[in-house]
Design an enzyme around this catalytic site. Sequence first.
Site, PDB file in Angstrom:
ATOM      1  CG  ASP A 163      -6.578 -12.174  -4.780  1.00  0.00           C
ATOM      2  OD1 ASP A 163      -6.508 -12.101  -6.485  1.00  0.00           O
ATOM      3  OD2 ASP A 163      -6.208 -11.252  -4.151  1.00  0.00           O
TER       4      ASP A 163
ATOM      5  CE  LYS B  74      -0.764  -8.032  -3.840  1.00  0.00           C
ATOM      6  NZ  LYS B  74      -1.660  -9.018  -3.455  1.00  0.00           N
TER       7      LYS B  74
HETATM    8  C1  LIG Z   1      -3.572 -11.531  -8.841  1.00  0.00           C
HETATM    9  O1  LIG Z   1      -4.316 -10.819  -7.828  1.00  0.00           O
HETATM   10  C2  LIG Z   1      -3.663  -9.928  -7.402  1.00  0.00           C
HETATM   11  C3  LIG Z   1      -4.443  -8.986  -6.158  1.00  0.00           C
HETATM   12  O2  LIG Z   1      -5.795  -8.918  -6.746  1.00  0.00           O
HETATM   13  C4  LIG Z   1      -2.883  -9.028  -8.421  1.00  0.00           C
HETATM   14  O3  LIG Z   1      -2.311  -7.561  -7.826  1.00  0.00           O
HETATM   15  C5  LIG Z   1      -2.444  -9.791  -9.366  1.00  0.00           C
HETATM   16  O4  LIG Z   1      -1.869  -8.927 -10.423  1.00  0.00           O
HETATM   17  C6  LIG Z   1      -3.180 -10.966  -9.808  1.00  0.00           C
HETATM   18  N1  LIG Z   1      -2.664 -11.527 -10.894  1.00  0.00           N
HETATM   19  C7  LIG Z   1      -2.312 -12.865 -11.391  1.00  0.00           C
HETATM   20  C8  LIG Z   1      -1.965 -13.088 -12.743  1.00  0.00           C
HETATM   21  O5  LIG Z   1      -2.273 -13.659 -10.478  1.00  0.00           O
END
Ligand SMILES: *[C@@H]1O[C@H](CO)[C@@H](O)[C@H](O)[C@H]1NC(C)=O
Length: 500
Positions: A239, A203
């Site tokens: 999240d 992002k």
């Molecule tokens: C956490 O959440 C984000 C957005 O949904 C995602 O891009 C990310 O890969 C997730 N993974 C971890 C292990 O935190």
Amino acid sequence: HTHSHTHTHTHWTQLSVQFRSGSLRFCSQSPTFSRCALPLICSSLLGPQVQQILSEFQLKTEELKEVMRRMQHEMNRGLRLETHEEASVKMLPTYVCSTPEGSEVGDFLALDLGGTNFRVMLVKVGGDEERSFKVETKHQMYSIPEDAMTGTAEMLFDYIAECMSDFLDKHHIKHKKLPLGFTFSFPVRHEDLDKGILLNWTKGFKASGAEGNNVVGLLRDAIKRRGDFEMHVVAMVNDTVATMISCYYEDRSCEVGMIVGTGCNACYMEEMRTVELVEGEEGRMCVNTEWGAFGDKGELEDFRLEYDRVVDEASINPGQQLYEKLISGKYMGELVRLVLMKLVNENLLFNGEASELLKTRGSFETRFVSQVESDSGDRKQIYNILSSLGLLPSELDCDIVQLVCENISTRSAHMCGAGLAGIINQMREQRRQDTLKITVGVDGSVYKLHPYFCDRFHKVVRELTPHCDITFLQSEEGSGRGAALISAVACKMAAYMLTQ
Ligand SMILES: *[C@@H]1O[C@H](CO)[C@@H](O)[C@H](O)[C@H]1NC(C)=O
Ligand SMILES: *[C@@H]1O[C@H](CO)[C@@H](O)[C@H](O)[C@H]1NC(C)=O
Ligand SMILES: *[C@@H]1O[C@H](CO)[C@@H](O)[C@H](O)[C@H]1NC(C)=O
């Protein structure tokens, strides 16, 4: 993707009716045709081709079942030690084991970092008489400046600590050493509830020196460097996990969390004995599926279309997150634009001419998809969006654009539904229950803001999960609150372990 004639025919009837009531522009220009004859000519000239192009987005139940089966297969490969490395769906353990019981009382600080806005939140969790919870929050948003996002990790975390300090000052709580929950929505490999290694920034974040390091450590160091307040960082979660936990407070059957917004991910409570990456057999642990990467090992090749390949190749991570690219809001608008360009190039739309804007990558925003589909029937909304893109659409053009949006957002809902059905069937099989009663906590802009996404999504999930009784719950204030609640659990667990 072959479709029967009757199927095609039914669809076209609708379209020609819309045309007849709409764009008479073509008819009145040609006096040799009667008013009703032309639409029929047009329909035989244009109709089947538009149909043909859109039919590729329509997935049959059998195909969705296949997606579901493959998802479940990859999930199991991700859970098993010997196949984990090569599995596309990583099934990361989160170390969130038990969900909160009704006794935590206290204040917590929650941080939420997942995009260009960073949120600090003060959460008061109290149990009331009926063993339910009362959660009060105060929060403030801070936007992350470009140089903090792209400088060094120290700069980024110093900025975060500075915001925290500002927030604590404003609420006169700087003297307290509060427990802190951190919702950190980037790919992380957890080694414990309060220890997670950042795998990759996503992002648009680039801060150097963070990848490969423990994020909680970086935060603790920054707080130490400032030295004007203390915090007890107890938990860091994704999240998706935070969404599940925050819904759990409303509904004790909530054991699945899902996000369909800019990104797409899901987590659920898996039986410990099945989570081979972590020792222990008893109880359940929340597993972050990271299912966005489903397809990265070729599992979706027969479902990906030319437009999906273009979107992928132009993205910052080609070949990665292929399932997410079929579903999430980050790509939906661009997929629509690519199909519109295809129709223009085949001379089926806008008289075969695209505006400069329509030719520009990213110009068709995902929110336009929602707006086009919520048009009340007078095409005003559609017309306005298309004119803002420098186009002069006929009424038929508007109708075709609406069909394109419908087909693409429906495919997104169906693909996503097949994945969730895979999770729910997995839970039912692992729990060896004849019927499973389960609640799914959901958050994300696509799910919440698109006018029909959730209906189409719910319908497919229920179709694919016989013997399951599913409730969907939208999380309010999802991530920050979830993190605070998880830190409550973590504190409680720590206290419990100390007394053993
Ligand atoms: C956490 O959440 C984000 C957005 O949904 C995602 O891009 C990310 O890969 C997730 N993974 C971890 C292990 O935190
Ligand atoms: C997809 O497009 C066709 C026209 O080709 C239309 O009849 C149909 O309703 C659309 N499907 C969905 C689910 O929007
Ligand atoms: C993520 O990190 C791995 C190694 O840590 C690297 O091979 C991969 O290219 C990275 N992916 C992205 C999208 O940066």
